[in-house]
Design a protein around this motif. Structure first.
Motif, PDB file in Angstrom:
ATOM      1  N   ARG A 217       0.942  -1.203   0.045  1.00 34.71           N
ATOM      2  CA  ARG A 217       0.063   0.082  -0.021  1.00 34.71           C
ATOM      3  C   ARG A 217       0.797   1.283   0.031  1.00 34.71           C
ATOM      4  O   ARG A 217       0.491   2.388  -0.795  1.00 34.71           O
ATOM      5  CB  ARG A 217      -1.003   0.038   1.199  1.00 34.71           C
ATOM      6  CG  ARG A 217      -1.924   1.269   1.203  1.00 34.71           C
ATOM      7  CD  ARG A 217      -2.770   1.097   2.213  1.00 34.71           C
ATOM      8  NE  ARG A 217      -3.818  -0.224   2.205  1.00 34.71           N
ATOM      9  CZ  ARG A 217      -4.878  -0.134   1.245  1.00 34.71           C
ATOM     10  NH1 ARG A 217      -5.146   1.219   0.696  1.00 34.71           N
ATOM     11  NH2 ARG A 217      -5.660  -1.173   0.903  1.00 34.71           N
ATOM     12  N   SER A 226      -3.183   2.349  -7.574  1.00 37.20           N
ATOM     13  CA  SER A 226      -3.542   1.352  -6.858  1.00 37.20           C
ATOM     14  C   SER A 226      -2.778   0.129  -6.415  1.00 37.20           C
ATOM     15  O   SER A 226      -2.255  -0.244  -7.179  1.00 37.20           O
ATOM     16  CB  SER A 226      -5.117   0.934  -7.120  1.00 37.20           C
ATOM     17  OG  SER A 226      -4.828   0.286  -8.179  1.00 37.20           O
ATOM     18  N   ARG A 228      -3.714  -2.888  -6.204  1.00 36.83           N
ATOM     19  CA  ARG A 228      -3.991  -3.751  -6.867  1.00 36.83           C
ATOM     20  C   ARG A 228      -3.656  -3.618  -8.517  1.00 36.83           C
ATOM     21  O   ARG A 228      -3.037  -4.723  -8.945  1.00 36.83           O
ATOM     22  CB  ARG A 228      -5.716  -3.953  -7.226  1.00 36.83           C
ATOM     23  CG  ARG A 228      -6.113  -4.893  -8.436  1.00 36.83           C
ATOM     24  CD  ARG A 228      -7.624  -5.270  -8.168  1.00 36.83           C
ATOM     25  NE  ARG A 228      -7.862  -6.319  -9.090  1.00 36.83           N
ATOM     26  CZ  ARG A 228      -9.234  -6.843  -9.243  1.00 36.83           C
ATOM     27  NH1 ARG A 228     -10.105  -6.308  -8.605  1.00 36.83           N
ATOM     28  NH2 ARG A 228      -9.509  -7.698  -9.965  1.00 36.83           N
ATOM     29  N   TYR A 229      -3.645  -2.551  -9.013  1.00 38.79           N
ATOM     30  CA  TYR A 229      -2.904  -2.226 -10.305  1.00 38.79           C
ATOM     31  C   TYR A 229      -1.252  -2.574 -10.215  1.00 38.79           C
ATOM     32  O   TYR A 229      -0.580  -3.243 -11.111  1.00 38.79           O
ATOM     33  CB  TYR A 229      -2.980  -0.781 -10.703  1.00 38.79           C
ATOM     34  CG  TYR A 229      -2.183  -0.628 -12.100  1.00 38.79           C
ATOM     35  CD1 TYR A 229      -2.791  -1.021 -13.175  1.00 38.79           C
ATOM     36  CD2 TYR A 229      -1.072   0.138 -12.129  1.00 38.79           C
ATOM     37  CE1 TYR A 229      -2.311  -0.607 -14.520  1.00 38.79           C
ATOM     38  CE2 TYR A 229      -0.570   0.492 -13.359  1.00 38.79           C
ATOM     39  CZ  TYR A 229      -0.970  -0.047 -14.443  1.00 38.79           C
ATOM     40  OH  TYR A 229      -0.651   0.277 -15.811  1.00 38.79           O
ATOM     41  N   GLY A 231       0.195  -4.748  -8.220  1.00 40.32           N
ATOM     42  CA  GLY A 231       0.138  -6.036  -8.166  1.00 40.32           C
ATOM     43  C   GLY A 231       0.093  -6.790  -9.426  1.00 40.32           C
ATOM     44  O   GLY A 231       0.894  -7.625  -9.766  1.00 40.32           O
ATOM     45  N   ASP A 232      -0.833  -6.173 -10.320  1.00 43.90           N
ATOM     46  CA  ASP A 232      -0.934  -6.604 -11.492  1.00 43.90           C
ATOM     47  C   ASP A 232       0.248  -6.457 -12.290  1.00 43.90           C
ATOM     48  O   ASP A 232       0.963  -7.406 -13.242  1.00 43.90           O
ATOM     49  CB  ASP A 232      -2.203  -6.238 -12.369  1.00 43.90           C
ATOM     50  CG  ASP A 232      -3.531  -6.504 -11.662  1.00 43.90           C
ATOM     51  OD1 ASP A 232      -3.473  -7.723 -11.065  1.00 43.90           O
ATOM     52  OD2 ASP A 232      -4.548  -5.723 -11.774  1.00 43.90           O
ATOM     53  N   THR A 241       4.112 -11.840  -6.866  1.00 43.75           N
ATOM     54  CA  THR A 241       3.366 -10.838  -6.317  1.00 43.75           C
ATOM     55  C   THR A 241       4.151  -9.660  -5.856  1.00 43.75           C
ATOM     56  O   THR A 241       5.445  -9.665  -5.651  1.00 43.75           O
ATOM     57  CB  THR A 241       2.771 -11.425  -4.975  1.00 43.75           C
ATOM     58  OG1 THR A 241       3.486 -11.835  -4.054  1.00 43.75           O
ATOM     59  CG2 THR A 241       1.791 -12.655  -5.339  1.00 43.75           C
TER      60      THR A 241
END
Length: 297
Positions: A217, A226, A228-229, A231-232, A241
């Protein structure tokens, strides 16, 4: 515990390979003149450029194994570990090494600029691959620098000349580095490099002392993505990850601290862990062995 050569100043390495000691803060080594010699796994307290036509196989760089390309440069900075542990065999090396102390840079504009030379990072590019013309120009600069060291006593004027040569050689390295960057995939690789650079700067700034071990974070917020982004992107680039990448980075730093003489408690504190057993647990998870087992190897 591995057999490590602690290169606290440039002449420690010069003495090890049998090269002349020409200046207290800088060493230029022409490998053709000192080969053969025994390999060494080095803990660096200096900056170093290893400019060689061919490197020994299975080198360690940042606690990882790799083979450098022919006709390339490996750059190291204080706090890093690299090389090859002495296995009892002589090695023959063709090329040069330039090592210089941070003390030489103190108070100069080059001291400030060193952070811009990203090729010193473990992550950057494992070796800088020279064109034949670059090999000729860089080795000519090293030859001229060595003549200055051989022919002149240490003085402020000589140090200014030394810094001029080092600055020019570093700019050649920067040009090679930027050329290689331009050849890489510009999508996820850019974000990955920024992510790694953020982690590196986090520890350079000692933010772990206030914030602890970096989180996904926190890193995502600093990069304006973000979680999530981010992480992608990391998954696309590495197959792993984002938190796994952070943990691998932290444990690599931990290995360096351990191999430089810090105990487990001290290392955990330097990395930002609240409790030493949290560090030991993560170390075992990432490496498959405990810190104590690592030190006993």
């Amino acid at each position: 515990m591995k057999n490590i050569l602690h290169v606290s100043n440039p002449n420690v390495y010069a003495h090890y390979v049998g090269a002349a000691e020409l200046h207290p803060l800088v060493s230029t080594i022409h490998y053709d003149e000192v080969s053969p010699f025994r390999s060494s796994l080095n803990s660096y307290g200096v900056y170093g450029l290893f400019i060689q036509k061919s490197f020994p196989k299975n080198l360690t760089y940042g606690m990882k194994m790799f083979d450098a390309a022919d006709g390339s440069i490996i750059a190291v900075e204080p706090g890093q570990i690299g090389g090859k542990e002495d296995d009892g065999e002589d090695i023959y090396v063709n090329g040069w090494a330039l090592l210089f102390s941070p003390e030489l840079l103190r108070g100069t504009d080059l001291e400030t600029k060193m952070k811009d030379y990203q090729f010193f990072s473990y992550f950057a590019i494992e070796s800088l691959q020279m064109e034949p013309s670059e090999w000729g120009r860089i080795t000519q600069l090293l030859t001229q620098l060595r003549h200055e060291l051989q022919e002149n006593e240490d003085s402020p004027a000589l140090r200014a000349v030394i810094l001029g040569y080092i600055r020019l050689i570093l700019e050649y390295c920067q040009r090679i580095y930027l050329r290689q960057l331009a050849q890489e995939d510009k999508n996820s690789s850019d974000i990955l490099k920024r992510f790694h650079g953020l982690l590196r700067q986090y520890y350079l700034d000692n933010r772990q002392m206030e914030l602890g071990v970096p989180s996904v974070r926190y890193c995502a917020g600093q990069l304006a993505y973000s979680p999530r982004y981010l992480g992608d992107v990391i998954h696309k680039s590495t197959g792993g990850t984002a938190i796994g990448y952070i943990h691998n980075f932290v444990i690599e730093q931990g290995k360096n601290h351990l191999m430089n003489g810090h105990n487990i408690n001290e290392t955990a504190h330097l990395l930002g862990f609240e409790f030493p057993h949290h560090f030991s647990r993560l170390f075992k998870k990432v490496t498959g062995i405990t810190p104590t087992e690592f030190l006993g190897r």
